[in-house]
Scaffold this active site. Structure first.
Site, mmCIF file in Angstrom:
data_model
loop_
_atom_site.group_PDB
_atom_site.id
_atom_site.type_symbol
_atom_site.label_atom_id
_atom_site.label_comp_id
_atom_site.label_asym_id
_atom_site.label_seq_id
_atom_site.Cartn_x
_atom_site.Cartn_y
_atom_site.Cartn_z
ATOM 1 N N ASP A 83 -24.402 -12.219 -29.250
ATOM 2 C CA ASP A 83 -24.061 -10.981 -28.563
ATOM 3 C C ASP A 83 -23.934 -9.816 -29.545
ATOM 4 O O ASP A 83 -24.354 -8.693 -29.244
ATOM 5 C CB ASP A 83 -22.761 -11.161 -27.781
ATOM 6 C CG ASP A 83 -22.348 -9.900 -27.058
ATOM 7 O OD1 ASP A 83 -23.228 -9.246 -26.466
ATOM 8 O OD2 ASP A 83 -21.154 -9.560 -27.084
ATOM 9 N N ASP A 108 -22.989 -8.932 -20.976
ATOM 10 C CA ASP A 108 -21.617 -9.223 -21.409
ATOM 11 C C ASP A 108 -20.723 -9.536 -20.219
ATOM 12 O O ASP A 108 -19.916 -10.470 -20.258
ATOM 13 C CB ASP A 108 -21.039 -8.033 -22.181
ATOM 14 C CG ASP A 108 -21.637 -7.894 -23.567
ATOM 15 O OD1 ASP A 108 -22.307 -8.841 -24.030
ATOM 16 O OD2 ASP A 108 -21.439 -6.829 -24.190
#
Length: 211
Positions: A83, A108
C-alpha cells in the site's frame, strides 16, 4: 489574549502534525526505498502494486474469517507494505495521477472493510457476544471517518494531517493483534484511538475555517 491563545494553539498543532507527518514519511521512505529502487528499473506500475495490495487485503479478510489469525497478520503486513510501495513508486517514476490517488484511497477503504468484515465473521463463528460485532462496526465507521475527514478537508484546500492514529498505525496495530490472537483488545484500541483522531481532525478543520 484569547485570540493570541488560539493562534498559539493552532501553530502548536501544525508543528506537531508536521513532525508526525515527517516521521511517518521518513519511516515509509526507509522501508520502501530498496524495493522502489529495484521496481523503478522494471515495467511494474504503481497501479499493479495497488491491485496486489487489494488482493492481499481480501485474502487477509478471508483468513481472519476462517480463523487463521497468524497467517492473516502476516498478510495484513504485506498488504500494508504494498500500500505504501505503490505511492512511493509513483512519485519515484513520475507516474502520479489524480485517478491513481483516488483509486489508491478507494482500495484502502476496501482493504480496511475486508479485514473488519473478516473479524466480524470470526466473532460470529466463535459465538462471541453481540456487542463485539457492534464494536467491529464502530471500528470500521471510525476508521473510515478518519480518512474521510482528511479527504474532505483537503478538497477545500485545508491540510489535515493532524491526529495520532492514521491508517499506518491502524494496520500495524491490527496486524499485531492478529499475530498474538488478541483481536478484541486490539479492536477496542483501534476504535478508541480512531474516535480521538476523528475529534482531533474535526477540531482542526473548525479552527481553520472559523472567522
Amino acid at each position: 489574549e484569547v485570540a493570541e491563545a488560539n493562534i498559539t494553539s493552532t501553530v502548536s498543532e501544525k508543528q506537531t502534525a508536521s513532525r508526525l507527518a515527517l516521521l511517518r514519511k521518513s519511516l515509509a521512505y526507509y522501508i520502501t526505498h530498496p524495493a522502489v529502487s529495484l521496481l523503478a528499473r522494471t515495467r511494474v506500475t504503481p497501479t499493479a502494486l495497488t491491485w496486489v495490495s487489494l488482493l492481499l487485503a481480501l485474502g487477509a479478510g478471508a483468513l481472519i474469517g476462517l480463523g487463521y489469525l497468524l497467517a492473516a497478520g502476516l498478510v495484513v503486513l504485506f498488504a500494508g507494505f504494498f500500500d505504501i510501495l505503490d505511492g512511493a513508486l509513483a512519485r519515484r517514476t513520475g507516474q502520479t495521477t489524480r485517478f491513481g490517488a483516488v483509486f489508491d484511497s478507494t482500495v484502502d477503504r476496501i482493504a480496511e472493510g475486508a479485514t473488519l468484515i473478516g473479524i466480524t465473521a470470526l466473532f460470529l463463528v466463535r459465538g462471541e457476544p453481540a456487542w463485539t460485532v457492534i464494536l467491529a462496526g464502530v471500528a470500521m465507521l471510525s476508521s473510515f471517518l478518519v480518512s474521510y475527514i482528511r479527504g474532505r478537508a483537503e478538497a477545500v484546500n485545508i491540510d489535515c494531517q493532524v491526529g495520532i492514529f492514521t491508517r499506518a498505525e491502524r494496520v500495524i496495530i491490527l496486524a499485531l493483534g492478529l499475530l498474538i490472537d488478541q483481536v478484541l483488545i486490539v479492536l477496542a484500541i483501534i476504535t478508541a484511538l480512531s474516535v480521538i483522531t476523528v475529534i482531533q481532525r474535526l477540531v482542526h478543520v473548525y479552527r481553520q475555517t472559523k472567522p
